[in-house]
Design a protein around this motif. Structure first.
Motif, PDB file in Angstrom:
ATOM      1  N   ALA A 155       0.830  -1.206   0.000  1.00 60.03           N
ATOM      2  CA  ALA A 155       0.000   0.000   0.000  1.00 60.03           C
ATOM      3  C   ALA A 155       0.860   1.248   0.000  1.00 60.03           C
ATOM      4  N   VAL A 156       0.367   2.289  -0.665  1.00 54.88           N
ATOM      5  CA  VAL A 156       1.044   3.587  -0.710  1.00 54.88           C
ATOM      6  C   VAL A 156       0.498   4.446   0.434  1.00 54.88           C
ATOM      7  N   PRO A 157       1.348   4.918   1.353  1.00 53.70           N
ATOM      8  CA  PRO A 157       0.854   5.659   2.525  1.00 53.70           C
ATOM      9  C   PRO A 157      -0.051   6.833   2.178  1.00 53.70           C
ATOM     10  N   ALA A 158       0.335   7.656   1.205  1.00 59.27           N
ATOM     11  CA  ALA A 158      -0.483   8.818   0.847  1.00 59.27           C
ATOM     12  C   ALA A 158      -1.854   8.386   0.335  1.00 59.27           C
ATOM     13  N   GLU A 159      -1.910   7.266  -0.383  1.00 63.45           N
ATOM     14  CA  GLU A 159      -3.197   6.758  -0.868  1.00 63.45           C
ATOM     15  C   GLU A 159      -4.067   6.258   0.286  1.00 63.45           C
ATOM     16  N   LYS A 161      -4.202   7.557   3.270  1.00 65.52           N
ATOM     17  CA  LYS A 161      -4.786   8.762   3.847  1.00 65.52           C
ATOM     18  C   LYS A 161      -5.938   9.274   2.982  1.00 65.52           C
ATOM     19  N   GLU A 162      -5.710   9.357   1.680  1.00 65.78           N
ATOM     20  CA  GLU A 162      -6.753   9.844   0.766  1.00 65.78           C
ATOM     21  C   GLU A 162      -7.953   8.897   0.762  1.00 65.78           C
ATOM     22  N   PHE A 163      -7.680   7.604   0.795  1.00 67.14           N
ATOM     23  CA  PHE A 163      -8.747   6.606   0.768  1.00 67.14           C
ATOM     24  C   PHE A 163      -9.687   6.773   1.957  1.00 67.14           C
ATOM     25  N   ILE A 164      -9.119   6.932   3.138  1.00 65.08           N
ATOM     26  CA  ILE A 164      -9.935   7.099   4.335  1.00 65.08           C
ATOM     27  C   ILE A 164     -10.690   8.421   4.307  1.00 65.08           C
ATOM     28  N   GLU A 165     -10.043   9.464   3.835  1.00 68.22           N
ATOM     29  CA  GLU A 165     -10.711  10.770   3.741  1.00 68.22           C
ATOM     30  C   GLU A 165     -11.917  10.711   2.808  1.00 68.22           C
ATOM     31  N   ARG A 166     -11.830   9.929   1.749  1.00 75.13           N
ATOM     32  CA  ARG A 166     -12.889   9.902   0.741  1.00 75.13           C
ATOM     33  C   ARG A 166     -13.948   8.816   0.987  1.00 75.13           C
ATOM     34  N   THR A 167     -13.681   7.901   1.917  1.00 74.69           N
ATOM     35  CA  THR A 167     -14.642   6.837   2.205  1.00 74.69           C
ATOM     36  C   THR A 167     -15.135   6.846   3.654  1.00 74.69           C
ATOM     37  N   PHE A 191       8.109  -2.472   8.028  1.00 72.63           N
ATOM     38  CA  PHE A 191       7.732  -1.759   9.251  1.00 72.63           C
ATOM     39  C   PHE A 191       7.739  -0.246   9.055  1.00 72.63           C
ATOM     40  N   ASP A 192       8.653   0.255   8.237  1.00 72.94           N
ATOM     41  CA  ASP A 192       8.690   1.696   7.972  1.00 72.94           C
ATOM     42  C   ASP A 192       7.404   2.147   7.287  1.00 72.94           C
ATOM     43  N   ARG A 193       6.877   1.299   6.408  1.00 71.93           N
ATOM     44  CA  ARG A 193       5.633   1.625   5.707  1.00 71.93           C
ATOM     45  C   ARG A 193       4.458   1.655   6.692  1.00 71.93           C
ATOM     46  N   ILE A 194       4.421   0.692   7.607  1.00 67.12           N
ATOM     47  CA  ILE A 194       3.365   0.691   8.619  1.00 67.12           C
ATOM     48  C   ILE A 194       3.429   1.977   9.434  1.00 67.12           C
ATOM     49  N   ALA A 195       4.632   2.349   9.862  1.00 66.16           N
ATOM     50  CA  ALA A 195       4.796   3.545  10.685  1.00 66.16           C
ATOM     51  C   ALA A 195       4.337   4.791   9.940  1.00 66.16           C
ATOM     52  N   GLU A 196       4.659   4.874   8.646  1.00 67.81           N
ATOM     53  CA  GLU A 196       4.269   6.048   7.865  1.00 67.81           C
ATOM     54  C   GLU A 196       2.750   6.102   7.694  1.00 67.81           C
ATOM     55  N   ILE A 197       2.132   4.958   7.395  1.00 66.47           N
ATOM     56  CA  ILE A 197       0.676   4.926   7.252  1.00 66.47           C
ATOM     57  C   ILE A 197       0.013   5.315   8.567  1.00 66.47           C
ATOM     58  N   ALA A 198       0.515   4.758   9.670  1.00 64.53           N
ATOM     59  CA  ALA A 198      -0.076   5.038  10.986  1.00 64.53           C
ATOM     60  C   ALA A 198       0.088   6.497  11.378  1.00 64.53           C
ATOM     61  N   SER A 199       1.126   7.149  10.869  1.00 66.68           N
ATOM     62  CA  SER A 199       1.321   8.572  11.181  1.00 66.68           C
ATOM     63  C   SER A 199       0.352   9.463  10.411  1.00 66.68           C
ATOM     64  N   LEU A 200      -0.229   8.910   9.348  1.00 64.23           N
ATOM     65  CA  LEU A 200      -1.120   9.701   8.487  1.00 64.23           C
ATOM     66  C   LEU A 200      -2.592   9.485   8.793  1.00 64.23           C
ATOM     67  N   VAL A 201      -2.930   8.349   9.424  1.00 70.86           N
ATOM     68  CA  VAL A 201      -4.340   8.034   9.699  1.00 70.86           C
ATOM     69  C   VAL A 201      -4.489   7.611  11.151  1.00 70.86           C
ATOM     70  N   ASP A 202      -5.639   7.946  11.734  1.00 65.54           N
ATOM     71  CA  ASP A 202      -5.927   7.565  13.120  1.00 65.54           C
ATOM     72  C   ASP A 202      -6.688   6.254  13.221  1.00 65.54           C
ATOM     73  N   GLU A 203      -7.249   5.809  12.108  1.00 66.78           N
ATOM     74  CA  GLU A 203      -8.090   4.610  12.130  1.00 66.78           C
ATOM     75  C   GLU A 203      -7.257   3.362  12.428  1.00 66.78           C
TER      76      GLU A 203
END
Length: 303
Positions: A155-159, A161-167, A191-203
């Motif tokens: 998964a792409v971290p920025a996507e 964030k956008e996915f959750i914002e739009r759904t 693990f770096d990808r998980i950390a980046e995604i988690a920093s962008l979304v609260d869900e």
């Protein structure tokens, strides 16, 4: 306590830094083995079924059995439909009383994934049913969904964030290097990808392919924001191997009550070990108090 939506329990788990295990069951005694494990550890739990299991056992029967287990053992328990690509099946399960569903549109382009996820959100957001979606492609085999190693995509971290914002989807399963099934070697978890995604979304984030992941890797995933861990193949294999062992030791012992009881006990012990691993043992009272102080029921859903 009746079946509950997994949304509040997963939010509480992510906020408090532990995980909740979601177990794919394929029979009613497997369901009870997981429920008994949760009761013995006083842990919240999520029961999952694939579309194949829904077709085999029937959604109404699954819901009735899960409700009976939740009421008997009085632990926070959600019932989740895993990896579903068919909106009609999702609606059927929600009508039957499922409290969580996954719309898996990860095989489609990003915009189509959003569109299909929003179709489910338009139904579920009004009735306190959790929705899970996936971004990227988790490799391996899950029921009739097969993703080869070459087709697996993280998964792409920025996507995310956008996915959750739009759904506004309340739980997200990002592909981060795990796979469905049992690993031939150690999984290549990003693990770096998980950390980046988690920093962008609260869900709460969902860890798919949780069978046989090394314990330290699981703990790191949970610490980074994975609040739900799926376990399917490992539970199924343990249950089935116990039956095989029974007949190797006593080939003429044909009483189902004996070999199924052994399988159920083995599955229960495996389930307990996973609950302890992710840190949800003993968390049922906290979940009840913080997440379900005003308990709701799903007996009168109109979908």
């Amino acid at each position: 306590m009746t079946l509950v939506s997994s949304t509040p329990m997963l939010k509480e788990a992510r906020k408090s830094g532990y995980g909740i295990v979601a177990f794919n069951i394929h029979s009613f005694d497997m369901l009870y083995s997981v429920a008994e494990a949760a009761a013995e550890l006083d842990a919240p739990v999520i029961i999952q079924t694939t579309v194949g299991t829904v077709q085999n056992l029937g959604p109404d029967s699954i819901v009735k059995t899960a409700r009976a287990a939740a009421e008997k053992f009085h632990v926070p328990m959600a019932l989740h439909l895993d990896h579903c690509t068919d909106l009609d099946v999702i609606i059927q399960c929600i009508r039957a009383g499922y409290t969580s569903v996954m719309i898996d549109a990860s095989m489609h382009p990003f915009e189509e994934n959003i569109r299909l996820t929003n179709q489910v959100m338009d139904i579920a957001k009004y009735i306190d049913v959790n929705v899970e979606a996936e971004l990227g492609k988790v490799g391996g085999v899950e029921d009739n969904i097969v993703v080869s190693d070459k087709d697996a995509e993280k998964a792409v971290p920025a996507e995310c964030k956008e996915f959750i914002e739009r759904t506004s989807v309340p739980t997200l399963a990002p592909a981060i290097g795990t796979a469905h099934g049992i690993y031939s070697g150690d999984p290549d978890i990003d693990f770096d990808r998980i950390a980046e995604i988690a920093s962008l979304v609260d869900e709460p984030l969902v860890l798919h392919g949780g069978s046989a992941i090394p314990e330290d890797d699981v703990k790191q995933c949970i610490a980074l924001g994975m609040a739900k861990m799926n376990v399917s193949t490992e539970l199924k294999n343990a249950y089935s191997e116990a039956i095989k062992e029974h007949f190797l030791e006593a080939p003429d012992s044909l009483d189902p009550r004996k070999y199924l009881a052994k399988a159920k006990d083995v599955a229960k012990e495996l389930a307990k070990s996973k609950m302890i691993l992710v840190g949800c043992a003993g968390k049922a009272p906290e979940i009840k108090e913080k997440a379900y102080s005003n308990e709701y029921k799903l007996d009168s859903l109109q979908v």
